[in-house]
Scaffold this active site. Structure first.
Site, mmCIF file in Angstrom:
data_model
loop_
_atom_site.group_PDB
_atom_site.id
_atom_site.type_symbol
_atom_site.label_atom_id
_atom_site.label_comp_id
_atom_site.label_asym_id
_atom_site.label_seq_id
_atom_site.Cartn_x
_atom_site.Cartn_y
_atom_site.Cartn_z
ATOM 1 N N ASP A 205 0.997 -1.166 -0.049
ATOM 2 C CA ASP A 205 0.096 0.050 -0.020
ATOM 3 C C ASP A 205 0.804 1.269 -0.114
ATOM 4 O O ASP A 205 1.898 1.283 0.696
ATOM 5 C CB ASP A 205 -0.774 0.133 1.211
ATOM 6 C CG ASP A 205 -1.972 1.010 1.323
ATOM 7 O OD1 ASP A 205 -2.910 1.090 0.889
ATOM 8 O OD2 ASP A 205 -1.426 2.071 1.796
ATOM 9 N N ASP B 194 -5.106 2.153 -3.901
ATOM 10 C CA ASP B 194 -3.478 2.248 -4.005
ATOM 11 C C ASP B 194 -2.962 1.036 -3.140
ATOM 12 O O ASP B 194 -1.989 0.936 -2.721
ATOM 13 C CB ASP B 194 -3.098 3.526 -2.881
ATOM 14 C CG ASP B 194 -3.554 3.546 -1.728
ATOM 15 O OD1 ASP B 194 -4.447 2.791 -1.210
ATOM 16 O OD2 ASP B 194 -2.976 4.483 -0.933
#
Length: 292
Positions: free
Chosen positions: A172, A216
């Site tokens: 992430d 993301d």
């Protein structure tokens, strides 16, 4: 037959005709070109069945399909059929749909057999491109979430059967929102593409899988990989990310080695929890889940 001969000569489709006695064959210009026969035979001469057999066996990539077509040259039955086959032609792979039918005249008597070749190469390329597009994330080029789940379920089944180890990485981007707010979403999109490129550069092409899980977050399935090598790969990934020098951001990675009895959601949850620990521990870290 005059109309047929006119079509036969001008057709862009390769055509092969054999007589009912299976002695001779006629090839139109397109057929000569497909079989690369010009350096051996004149386009005006009739070839023997043995000549054509040799050319087909040489040109067709799948030898089983070559055998079927060669057998059809000698088959006196009235049976019609269609077969798709790939040909090697001057360094290119070309795919054709081949229709095989009897040629008949008065009283429906067979006077020969005709083989008509319709090229499918561009159609197959288009179809493959569409299939590839359907499993890829449009922005990053990584696989999409649906394809990831298919791969994960497959690897779990493979583990249950062969005990092949695999690890799941979840990565992430820390503070992507700051990048979007400060520099705009185009800059954020570039960063997402960069992360996907880094992940794909650190896996074995054709073996491991990188997918955009959402937003993301990215996931990586490392095939036949234990936790130790998985950590080494994660370290290379985070180093490559840090080399981008995107101010105020980092990459947090969680790792889970699959264990017997875990469902797909279970291994994802453990990798996600490890990634959360990496964020909570200061961001830009690598954490692995605890295995009971």
């Amino acid at each position: 037959m005059s109309e047929f001969r006119k079509y036969f000569g001008k057709s862009q489709d390769p055509i092969l005709v054999i007589d009912s006695q299976k002695h001779t064959a006629q090839l139109n210009t397109a057929m000569y070109n497909l079989l690369d026969a010009g350096h051996l035979y004149s386009s005006k001469e009739k070839l023997t069945i043995e000549n054509v057999k040799s050319l087909l066996n040489k040109a067709i990539i799948d030898k089983e399909k070559a055998s079927k077509l060669v057998s059809a040259l000698e088959d006196v039955s009235m049976e019609s059929f269609r077969i798709d086959a790939a040909f090697k032609n001057k360094g290119q792979d070309l795919t054709f749909s081949i229709s095989v039918s009897p040629l008949t005249e008065a009283k429906e008597e067979a006077v020969g057999k005709i083989f008509i070749f319709k090229e499918l190469t561009e159609y197959i390329k288009l179809l493959n491109a569409f299939k590839e597009q359907s499993i890829r994330d449009f922005l990053t080029g990584a696989y999409n979430q649906r394809f990831f789940y298919n791969c994960l379920h497959r690897e779990i089944k493979r583990f249950d059967r062969y005990k092949n180890p695999f690890c799941l990485l979840m990565a992430d981007i820390d503070s992507l929102k700051k990048v979007n707010d400060t520099y705009g979403h185009l800059k954020g999109d570039v960063l997402l593409k960069d992360v996907a490129s880094i992940l794909m550069a650190n896996i074995r092409e054709g073996i491991d899988f990188v997918a955009r899980y959402g937003g993301d977050e990215f996931v990586v399935i490392l095939i036949n990989t234990d936790i130790g090598p998985a950590k080494e790969i994660a370290e290379r990934i985070t180093k490559n990310y840090n080399d981008l020098k995107v101010q105020g951001t980092s990459l947090s990675v969680g790792i889970c080695q699959y264990q017997k009895g875990l469902e797909a959601d279970g291994v994802i949850k453990k990798a996600d929890m490890a990634m959360y620990e990496a964020k909570q521990g200061g961001r830009g870290l690598i954490k692995s889940c605890s295995i009971p």
